[in-house]
Design a protein around this motif. Structure first.
Motif, mmCIF file in Angstrom:
data_model
loop_
_atom_site.group_PDB
_atom_site.id
_atom_site.type_symbol
_atom_site.label_atom_id
_atom_site.label_comp_id
_atom_site.label_asym_id
_atom_site.label_seq_id
_atom_site.Cartn_x
_atom_site.Cartn_y
_atom_site.Cartn_z
ATOM 1 N N HIS A 1 32.968 45.707 37.832
ATOM 2 C CA HIS A 1 33.284 45.289 39.101
ATOM 3 C C HIS A 1 34.610 46.444 39.543
ATOM 4 O O HIS A 1 34.747 46.136 40.832
ATOM 5 C CB HIS A 1 33.624 44.029 39.511
ATOM 6 N N GLY A 2 34.821 47.373 38.818
ATOM 7 C CA GLY A 2 36.163 48.068 39.121
ATOM 8 C C GLY A 2 37.443 47.529 39.077
ATOM 9 O O GLY A 2 38.435 48.123 39.485
ATOM 10 N N ILE A 3 37.465 46.224 38.265
ATOM 11 C CA ILE A 3 38.775 45.522 38.359
ATOM 12 C C ILE A 3 39.450 45.712 36.628
ATOM 13 O O ILE A 3 38.758 45.482 35.740
ATOM 14 C CB ILE A 3 38.604 44.010 38.547
ATOM 15 N N ALA A 4 40.383 46.390 36.777
ATOM 16 C CA ALA A 4 40.860 46.580 35.438
ATOM 17 C C ALA A 4 41.793 45.465 34.884
ATOM 18 O O ALA A 4 42.802 44.947 35.591
ATOM 19 C CB ALA A 4 41.978 47.893 35.143
ATOM 20 N N GLN B 1 37.580 39.204 32.096
ATOM 21 C CA GLN B 1 36.346 39.159 33.138
ATOM 22 C C GLN B 1 36.498 38.607 34.702
ATOM 23 O O GLN B 1 37.336 38.055 34.795
ATOM 24 C CB GLN B 1 35.388 37.850 32.478
ATOM 25 N N VAL B 2 35.499 38.839 35.362
ATOM 26 C CA VAL B 2 35.585 38.780 36.725
ATOM 27 C C VAL B 2 34.343 37.798 37.320
ATOM 28 O O VAL B 2 33.200 38.346 36.976
ATOM 29 C CB VAL B 2 35.811 39.864 37.670
ATOM 30 N N ARG B 3 34.432 37.119 38.157
ATOM 31 C CA ARG B 3 33.419 36.545 38.864
ATOM 32 C C ARG B 3 33.667 36.523 40.129
ATOM 33 O O ARG B 3 34.455 36.240 40.840
ATOM 34 C CB ARG B 3 33.305 34.790 38.403
ATOM 35 N N THR B 4 32.673 37.238 40.857
ATOM 36 C CA THR B 4 32.940 37.781 42.589
ATOM 37 C C THR B 4 32.262 36.310 43.046
ATOM 38 O O THR B 4 31.626 35.880 42.641
ATOM 39 C CB THR B 4 31.979 38.863 42.900
ATOM 40 N N LEU B 5 32.885 36.217 44.319
ATOM 41 C CA LEU B 5 32.562 35.239 45.171
ATOM 42 C C LEU B 5 32.200 35.750 46.656
ATOM 43 O O LEU B 5 31.844 36.863 46.727
ATOM 44 C CB LEU B 5 33.870 34.330 45.331
ATOM 45 N N THR B 6 31.688 34.634 47.467
ATOM 46 C CA THR B 6 31.033 35.020 48.558
ATOM 47 C C THR B 6 31.845 36.249 49.308
ATOM 48 O O THR B 6 31.133 37.146 50.048
ATOM 49 C CB THR B 6 30.718 33.992 49.515
ATOM 50 N N ALA B 7 33.250 36.138 49.367
ATOM 51 C CA ALA B 7 34.014 36.967 50.124
ATOM 52 C C ALA B 7 34.164 38.143 49.797
ATOM 53 O O ALA B 7 35.240 39.193 50.176
ATOM 54 C CB ALA B 7 35.277 36.243 50.722
ATOM 55 N N HIS B 8 33.784 38.646 48.575
ATOM 56 C CA HIS B 8 34.151 39.853 47.830
ATOM 57 C C HIS B 8 33.428 41.053 48.361
ATOM 58 O O HIS B 8 32.585 41.029 48.877
ATOM 59 C CB HIS B 8 33.434 39.474 46.419
ATOM 60 N N ASP B 9 34.503 41.884 48.518
ATOM 61 C CA ASP B 9 34.089 43.248 49.072
ATOM 62 C C ASP B 9 34.133 44.244 47.702
ATOM 63 O O ASP B 9 35.090 44.414 47.191
ATOM 64 C CB ASP B 9 35.184 43.814 49.952
ATOM 65 N N PRO B 10 32.818 44.918 47.704
ATOM 66 C CA PRO B 10 32.807 45.908 46.414
ATOM 67 C C PRO B 10 33.806 47.115 46.602
ATOM 68 O O PRO B 10 34.199 47.454 45.467
ATOM 69 C CB PRO B 10 31.333 46.398 46.542
ATOM 70 N N ALA B 11 34.334 47.069 47.554
ATOM 71 C CA ALA B 11 35.469 48.290 47.658
ATOM 72 C C ALA B 11 36.737 47.805 46.981
ATOM 73 O O ALA B 11 37.626 48.643 46.916
ATOM 74 C CB ALA B 11 35.616 48.778 49.071
ATOM 75 N N LEU B 12 36.776 46.496 46.758
ATOM 76 C CA LEU B 12 38.232 45.940 46.179
ATOM 77 C C LEU B 12 38.063 46.467 44.798
ATOM 78 O O LEU B 12 37.371 45.877 43.762
ATOM 79 C CB LEU B 12 38.244 44.486 46.435
ATOM 80 N N ARG B 13 38.902 47.221 44.449
ATOM 81 C CA ARG B 13 39.069 47.816 42.970
ATOM 82 C C ARG B 13 40.356 48.080 42.575
ATOM 83 O O ARG B 13 41.428 48.095 43.522
ATOM 84 C CB ARG B 13 38.371 49.153 42.774
ATOM 85 N N GLY B 14 40.651 48.096 41.262
ATOM 86 C CA GLY B 14 42.267 48.249 40.785
ATOM 87 C C GLY B 14 42.529 47.275 39.697
ATOM 88 O O GLY B 14 41.670 46.786 39.005
ATOM 89 N N THR B 15 43.910 47.302 39.559
ATOM 90 C CA THR B 15 44.277 46.491 38.200
ATOM 91 C C THR B 15 44.513 44.886 38.675
ATOM 92 O O THR B 15 45.141 44.986 39.634
ATOM 93 C CB THR B 15 45.498 47.167 37.689
ATOM 94 N N PHE B 16 44.230 44.028 38.078
ATOM 95 C CA PHE B 16 44.084 42.789 38.388
ATOM 96 C C PHE B 16 45.729 42.207 37.915
ATOM 97 O O PHE B 16 46.180 42.537 36.652
ATOM 98 C CB PHE B 16 43.284 41.738 37.741
ATOM 99 N N ARG B 17 46.575 41.506 38.824
ATOM 100 C CA ARG B 17 47.922 41.132 38.352
ATOM 101 C C ARG B 17 47.932 39.379 38.316
ATOM 102 O O ARG B 17 47.416 39.265 39.382
ATOM 103 C CB ARG B 17 48.949 41.591 38.954
#
Length: 168
Positions: free
Chosen positions: A130-133, A144-160
Motif C-alpha cells: 500500500h506504499g506504507i513503510a 502490515q496494513v489493513r485499509t478501511l473505507t476512508a483510505h485514499d491510495p495517495a496516502l503513502r509514506g512511513t507509518f509512525r
C-alpha cells in the motif's frame, strides 16, 4: 462473548496474564499500555475488551493514533487473550470489532506488527503493498496494513506509532 469498550476497572485484568512468562513477570506490554493510556495518541473508543461467560475480561485489544507522514491513521496492538481462553475466537472477535470501530470512526487504515499468517485473515497485507513503510525496515512482511473505507491510495509514506512505542 461480548466485546465492549474498556473501563478503568478492566485495566489490570488481562494483559499481564496474556504476556507474562517465567522470565518476564511484568511484561513490556503492561508498561506500554500504561504509557499509551496517558499519551496524546490514546483513543479510548478503540480500547476494547472481550467478556467471557461470567462477565470476566478474557481479552483486550487497543488501537492508538498513528501517522503516515502528517495524515492520521491507527496502530493496532497489543492484542492479548488470557491463556485459558485462547483458540476460542476471542482474538478473532476483538480484531474484527476493532477494525469495524476504526472504520466507523472514519480512520483510513490500521497498521500493525504481527504474524502475516494470523492477520492475513483480516485483510492485512504487507505495508509496502500500500506504499506504507514500516518504522523499522527490518520488520519486513511483519509490518502490515489493513485499509478501511476512508483510505485514499495517495496516502503513502512511513507509518509512525504513538510516541510510547518509540521508548518502551
Amino acid at each position: 462473548m461480548l466485546i465492549r469498550r474498556e473501563t478503568p476497572a478492566d485495566v489490570p485484568a488481562v494483559t499481564a496474564a496474556a504476556f507474562a512468562g517465567p522470565e518476564t513477570p511484568v511484561p513490556v506490554e503492561v508498561t506500554l499500555l500504561d504509557e499509551l493510556r496517558t499519551c496524546d495518541g490514546w483513543l479510548p473508543e478503540l480500547s476494547l475488551v472481550a467478556l467471557g461467560d461470567k462477565d470476566e475480561v478474557v481479552g483486550h485489544v487497543v488501537c492508538t493514533r498513528g501517522r503516515v507522514g502528517t495524515a492520521p491513521a491507527v496502530g493496532l496492538g497489543p492484542l492479548g487473550v488470557h491463556p485459558g481462553h485462547r483458540r476460542r475466537g476471542v482474538g478473532l472477535a476483538l480484531v474484527h470489532t476493532a477494525l469495524g470501530a476504526a472504520d466507523a470512526l472514519g480512520e483510513p487504515l490500521v497498521a500493525l506488527l504481527g504474524s502475516p499468517a494470523y492477520y492475513g485473515r483480516f485483510g492485512f497485507r504487507a505495508g509496502t503493498d500500500h506504499g506504507i513503510a514500516a518504522p523499522d525496515p527490518a520488520w519486513g512482511e511483519y509490518f502490515q496494513v489493513r485499509t478501511l473505507t476512508a483510505h485514499d491510495p495517495a496516502l503513502r509514506g512511513t507509518f509512525r506509532y504513538a510516541e510510547p512505542f518509540e521508548r518502551v
